[in-house]
Scaffold this motif. Structure first.
Motif, PDB file in Angstrom:
ATOM      1  N   SER A 115      -6.297  -5.133   3.154  1.00  0.00           N
ATOM      2  CA  SER A 115      -5.009  -5.422   3.792  1.00  0.00           C
ATOM      3  C   SER A 115      -3.892  -5.387   2.744  1.00  0.00           C
ATOM      4  O   SER A 115      -2.793  -4.895   3.012  1.00  0.00           O
ATOM      5  CB  SER A 115      -5.044  -6.781   4.490  1.00  0.00           C
ATOM      6  N   THR A 154      -3.539  -1.538   1.584  1.00  0.00           N
ATOM      7  CA  THR A 154      -2.865  -0.657   2.539  1.00  0.00           C
ATOM      8  C   THR A 154      -1.347  -0.831   2.506  1.00  0.00           C
ATOM      9  O   THR A 154      -0.619   0.102   2.831  1.00  0.00           O
ATOM     10  CB  THR A 154      -3.387  -0.850   3.978  1.00  0.00           C
ATOM     11  N   ASP A 155      -0.888  -1.998   2.080  1.00  0.00           N
ATOM     12  CA  ASP A 155       0.556  -2.188   1.919  1.00  0.00           C
ATOM     13  C   ASP A 155       1.099  -1.321   0.789  1.00  0.00           C
ATOM     14  O   ASP A 155       2.275  -0.949   0.798  1.00  0.00           O
ATOM     15  CB  ASP A 155       0.888  -3.659   1.628  1.00  0.00           C
ATOM     16  N   ASP A 156       0.235  -1.003  -0.186  1.00  0.00           N
ATOM     17  CA  ASP A 156       0.660  -0.225  -1.348  1.00  0.00           C
ATOM     18  C   ASP A 156       0.499   1.276  -1.168  1.00  0.00           C
ATOM     19  O   ASP A 156       1.023   2.046  -1.970  1.00  0.00           O
ATOM     20  CB  ASP A 156      -0.141  -0.654  -2.588  1.00  0.00           C
ATOM     21  N   ASN A 173       1.128   3.486   1.688  1.00  0.00           N
ATOM     22  CA  ASN A 173       1.633   3.778   3.028  1.00  0.00           C
ATOM     23  C   ASN A 173       1.283   5.184   3.507  1.00  0.00           C
ATOM     24  O   ASN A 173       1.012   5.382   4.686  1.00  0.00           O
ATOM     25  CB  ASN A 173       3.155   3.582   3.076  1.00  0.00           C
TER      26      ASN A 173
END
Length: 196
Positions: free
Chosen positions: A109, A112-114, A116
């Motif tokens: 999680s 996945t923010d890093d 995109n």
């Protein structure tokens, strides 16, 4: 000396274990190399940067979900049954990822923010799978040929409408009482809305 040839797949397996052990904030390429018994330079020969390694391991993790869904896309049966199976498989896959290995789920999680672009490609792949099912349904006469949107537009709407059951932001809700009933109600509503 390493007994097995160093391959990208072995590096990704080791990276996943290192991420599980240390988390994304503390895991380093040196840790991955140490786990493999090689120099960090050997890892960099396969993945030129730490960011490239993180992208690849995240892509591998997301691909596991996409691959589970292929049977619903390409499988037998009318499109409405395949769509129901696809939605159910996606929800189950996400629930298992969150429940079976919560540390790794939390790690991904963060990752996945890093990355995109990796997540966007994954979403596009999932929407593409949905689009194929919806197009098949329209061809079969199972789904209405809606003048309001293409199969791709409808697929994206279905994907967003079911976000509560696959978006990791909602993971805490997936183990709560009543979630399966809520999921069944949303699935039924979507299928009713699409039918010819």
């Amino acid at each position: 000396m390493v007994s097995e040839a160093l391959t990208p797949e072995r590096i990704l397996e080791a990276t996943e274990e290192v991420l599980r052990r240390y988390g994304p904030g503390k895991a380093t390429v040196v840790d991955v190399a140490r786990a493999l018994g090689v120099s960090h330079g050997s890892v960099y020969r396969h993945f030129r940067t730490k960011a490239a390694l993180r992208e690849a391991v995240t892509q591998r993790w997301l691909d596991r979900t996409s691959e589970r869904l292929v049977a619903a896309v390409d499988g037998p049966g009318p499109a409405d049954e395949r769509l129901d199976r696809w939605l159910t498989t996606l929800f189950e896959a996400k629930r298992h990822k969150a429940g079976d290995d919560p540390e790794l789920f939390a790690t991904y999680s963060v990752l996945t923010d890093d990355v995109n672009a990796v997540v966007d490609r994954h979403i596009d792949e999932l929407v593409g799978q949905l689009s194929r099912i919806i197009e098949d349904g329209r061809t079969q006469g199972v789904f209405a040929s809606d003048s309001a949107g293409s199969a791709a537009e409808t697929a994206r709407a279905v994907f967003h409408a079911t976000g509560r059951f696959h978006d990791p932001a909602y993971a805490p809700e997936w183990s709560r009482p009543g979630i399966e009933e809520a999921f069944a109600a949303v699935r039924a509503l979507i299928l009713r809305g699409l039918r010819a």
